[in-house]
Design a protein around this motif. Structure first.
Motif, PDB file in Angstrom:
ATOM      1  N   PHE A  14      23.175  49.073  98.882  1.00 13.87           N
ATOM      2  CA  PHE A  14      24.409  49.139  99.654  1.00 13.87           C
ATOM      3  C   PHE A  14      24.840  47.740 100.085  1.00 13.87           C
ATOM      4  O   PHE A  14      26.024  47.393 100.026  1.00 13.87           O
ATOM      5  CB  PHE A  14      24.224  50.028 100.885  1.00 13.87           C
ATOM      6  CG  PHE A  14      24.368  51.496 100.599  1.00 13.87           C
ATOM      7  CD1 PHE A  14      25.585  52.130 100.749  1.00 13.87           C
ATOM      8  CD2 PHE A  14      23.274  52.246 100.163  1.00 13.87           C
ATOM      9  CE1 PHE A  14      25.728  53.487 100.480  1.00 13.87           C
ATOM     10  CE2 PHE A  14      23.403  53.596  99.892  1.00 13.87           C
ATOM     11  CZ  PHE A  14      24.634  54.216 100.056  1.00 13.87           C
ATOM     12  N   THR A  69      26.254  45.736  97.079  1.00 21.66           N
ATOM     13  CA  THR A  69      27.474  46.354  96.568  1.00 21.66           C
ATOM     14  C   THR A  69      28.642  46.143  97.523  1.00 21.66           C
ATOM     15  O   THR A  69      29.743  45.747  97.118  1.00 21.66           O
ATOM     16  CB  THR A  69      27.261  47.857  96.323  1.00 21.66           C
ATOM     17  OG1 THR A  69      26.226  48.029  95.349  1.00 21.66           O
ATOM     18  CG2 THR A  69      28.539  48.519  95.823  1.00 21.66           C
ATOM     19  N   TYR A  70      28.418  46.384  98.802  1.00 20.21           N
ATOM     20  CA  TYR A  70      29.485  46.211  99.788  1.00 20.21           C
ATOM     21  C   TYR A  70      29.859  44.744  99.972  1.00 20.21           C
ATOM     22  O   TYR A  70      31.010  44.429 100.305  1.00 20.21           O
ATOM     23  CB  TYR A  70      29.083  46.834 101.124  1.00 20.21           C
ATOM     24  CG  TYR A  70      29.435  48.304 101.210  1.00 20.21           C
ATOM     25  CD1 TYR A  70      30.435  48.747 102.056  1.00 20.21           C
ATOM     26  CD2 TYR A  70      28.775  49.251 100.430  1.00 20.21           C
ATOM     27  CE1 TYR A  70      30.769  50.088 102.133  1.00 20.21           C
ATOM     28  CE2 TYR A  70      29.099  50.591 100.498  1.00 20.21           C
ATOM     29  CZ  TYR A  70      30.098  51.015 101.351  1.00 20.21           C
ATOM     30  OH  TYR A  70      30.433  52.346 101.405  1.00 20.21           O
ATOM     31  N   ASN A  86      32.251  44.494  96.769  1.00 22.81           N
ATOM     32  CA  ASN A  86      33.320  45.479  96.629  1.00 22.81           C
ATOM     33  C   ASN A  86      34.200  45.612  97.857  1.00 22.81           C
ATOM     34  O   ASN A  86      35.369  45.993  97.744  1.00 22.81           O
ATOM     35  CB  ASN A  86      32.729  46.840  96.267  1.00 22.81           C
ATOM     36  CG  ASN A  86      31.975  46.817  94.957  1.00 22.81           C
ATOM     37  OD1 ASN A  86      31.756  45.759  94.366  1.00 22.81           O
ATOM     38  ND2 ASN A  86      31.557  47.972  94.483  1.00 22.81           N
ATOM     39  N   ILE A  87      33.658  45.326  99.034  1.00 18.05           N
ATOM     40  CA  ILE A  87      34.440  45.473 100.266  1.00 18.05           C
ATOM     41  C   ILE A  87      34.586  44.151 101.019  1.00 18.05           C
ATOM     42  O   ILE A  87      35.698  43.653 101.211  1.00 18.05           O
ATOM     43  CB  ILE A  87      33.803  46.531 101.197  1.00 18.05           C
ATOM     44  CG1 ILE A  87      33.886  47.903 100.540  1.00 18.05           C
ATOM     45  CG2 ILE A  87      34.530  46.564 102.538  1.00 18.05           C
ATOM     46  CD1 ILE A  87      35.296  48.355 100.222  1.00 18.05           C
ATOM     47  N   TYR A 125      28.071  52.578  95.167  1.00 19.16           N
ATOM     48  CA  TYR A 125      29.300  52.237  94.447  1.00 19.16           C
ATOM     49  C   TYR A 125      30.451  53.159  94.835  1.00 19.16           C
ATOM     50  O   TYR A 125      31.549  52.696  95.170  1.00 19.16           O
ATOM     51  CB  TYR A 125      29.057  52.313  92.939  1.00 19.16           C
ATOM     52  CG  TYR A 125      30.296  52.041  92.117  1.00 19.16           C
ATOM     53  CD1 TYR A 125      30.729  50.733  91.911  1.00 19.16           C
ATOM     54  CD2 TYR A 125      31.034  53.073  91.548  1.00 19.16           C
ATOM     55  CE1 TYR A 125      31.866  50.470  91.162  1.00 19.16           C
ATOM     56  CE2 TYR A 125      32.172  52.820  90.802  1.00 19.16           C
ATOM     57  CZ  TYR A 125      32.581  51.518  90.617  1.00 19.16           C
ATOM     58  OH  TYR A 125      33.711  51.260  89.886  1.00 19.16           O
ATOM     59  N   SER A 152      30.934  55.125  97.463  1.00 21.04           N
ATOM     60  CA  SER A 152      31.394  54.991  98.839  1.00 21.04           C
ATOM     61  C   SER A 152      32.120  53.667  99.056  1.00 21.04           C
ATOM     62  O   SER A 152      33.048  53.582  99.874  1.00 21.04           O
ATOM     63  CB  SER A 152      30.230  55.130  99.820  1.00 21.04           C
ATOM     64  OG  SER A 152      29.275  54.097  99.647  1.00 21.04           O
ATOM     65  N   SER A 153      31.731  52.634  98.298  1.00 22.73           N
ATOM     66  CA  SER A 153      32.436  51.352  98.425  1.00 22.73           C
ATOM     67  C   SER A 153      33.861  51.483  97.918  1.00 22.73           C
ATOM     68  O   SER A 153      34.792  50.868  98.463  1.00 22.73           O
ATOM     69  CB  SER A 153      31.699  50.239  97.662  1.00 22.73           C
ATOM     70  OG  SER A 153      31.875  50.341  96.265  1.00 22.73           O
ATOM     71  N   LYS A 154      34.060  52.286  96.873  1.00 22.56           N
ATOM     72  CA  LYS A 154      35.408  52.490  96.357  1.00 22.56           C
ATOM     73  C   LYS A 154      36.226  53.387  97.290  1.00 22.56           C
ATOM     74  O   LYS A 154      37.445  53.220  97.405  1.00 22.56           O
ATOM     75  CB  LYS A 154      35.345  53.077  94.946  1.00 22.56           C
ATOM     76  CG  LYS A 154      34.819  52.104  93.902  1.00 22.56           C
ATOM     77  CD  LYS A 154      35.665  50.839  93.825  1.00 22.56           C
ATOM     78  CE  LYS A 154      35.217  49.894  92.727  1.00 22.56           C
ATOM     79  NZ  LYS A 154      36.044  48.679  92.638  1.00 22.56           N
TER      80      LYS A 154
END
Length: 219
Positions: free
Chosen positions: A88, A91-92, A95-96, A141, A143-145
């Motif tokens: 997480f 990825t975050y 992606n965020i 992935y 939840s990041s989207k």
């Protein structure tokens, strides 16, 4: 890269190609340099959206090039960077947090009436996750989207309140064969990117929407 290729193949387009490694950007660019329209240009820019210094330097490079070309600003920002790791945190970070950081940094350069295109995924649809059978499960992935889609809506509202005319949308390019999925996707990226290219080149359109090549996607 296919998005840059197709955008640069159209007339009168200046594309900034962000890449963590400039050498990789130049290598990719060499593969389609002959297809670039004579009136268009691709400018590689070193950019790591998880690195504040890299973002600051990229902003300076872009602003300098715009000034040299006597251009008022950017018409479109395409937030395409993403990873699909199990972590997480990692990825975050891309992606965020990274996406928010580069958008915040470049927002002052975006012309009124421009667009911010967030490249999302059908896996970010909360509606799809309420259905059975559910979609494939990639918690970090997906939840990041979903979070990226939330940013799309909030940024769209902010631009509406400013009266800037800037469209902010989420785009699902489909399940493309990329290194994100070990090239196991069902679509050729050259086809999957067409919905992004179309959105980048159009001057009108809704803001605060989530769509793919077939139309709107349920949030």
């Amino acid at each position: 890269m296919h998005t840059v290729h197709q955008l640069a193949s159209t007339p009168n387009v200046l594309v900034f190609l962000g890449s963590r490694k400039l050498a990789a950007a130049h290598e990719a660019l060499a593969k389609f340099a002959s297809d670039i329209h004579p009136s268009s240009e691709v400018v590689p820019v070193q950019l790591d959206i998880t690195d504040d210094a890299s973002i600051k330097n990229a902003h300076a490079s872009i602003a300098k090039k715009l000034e040299e070309r006597n251009l008022a600003g950017l018409d479109v920002l395409i937030n395409n960077a993403a990873i699909g790791l199990a972590s997480f945190k990692d990825t975050y970070a891309v992606n965020i947090i990274g996406t928010a950081a580069i958008t915040e940094a470049l927002r002052p350069l975006i012309n009124n009436g421009g667009a911010i295109l967030n490249i999302s995924s059908g896996l970010g649809s909360l509606t799809w996750h309420t259905r059975r059978p559910p979609p494939p499960l990639y918690p970090a992935y997906s939840s990041s989207k979903s979070a990226l889609n939330s940013l799309t809506l909030q940024w769209a509202i902010q631009e509406e309140q400013k009266g800037s005319g800037i469209r902010v949308v989420s785009i699902d390019p489909g399940h493309n064969a990329t290194n994100l999925n070990n090239y196991a996707g069902a679509m050729d990226p050259a086809d999957g990117c067409k919905v992004i290219v179309r959105a980048a080149l159009e001057k009108d359109g809704k803001s605060g929407v989530f769509f793919n090549k077939d139309g709107e996607v349920k949030w």
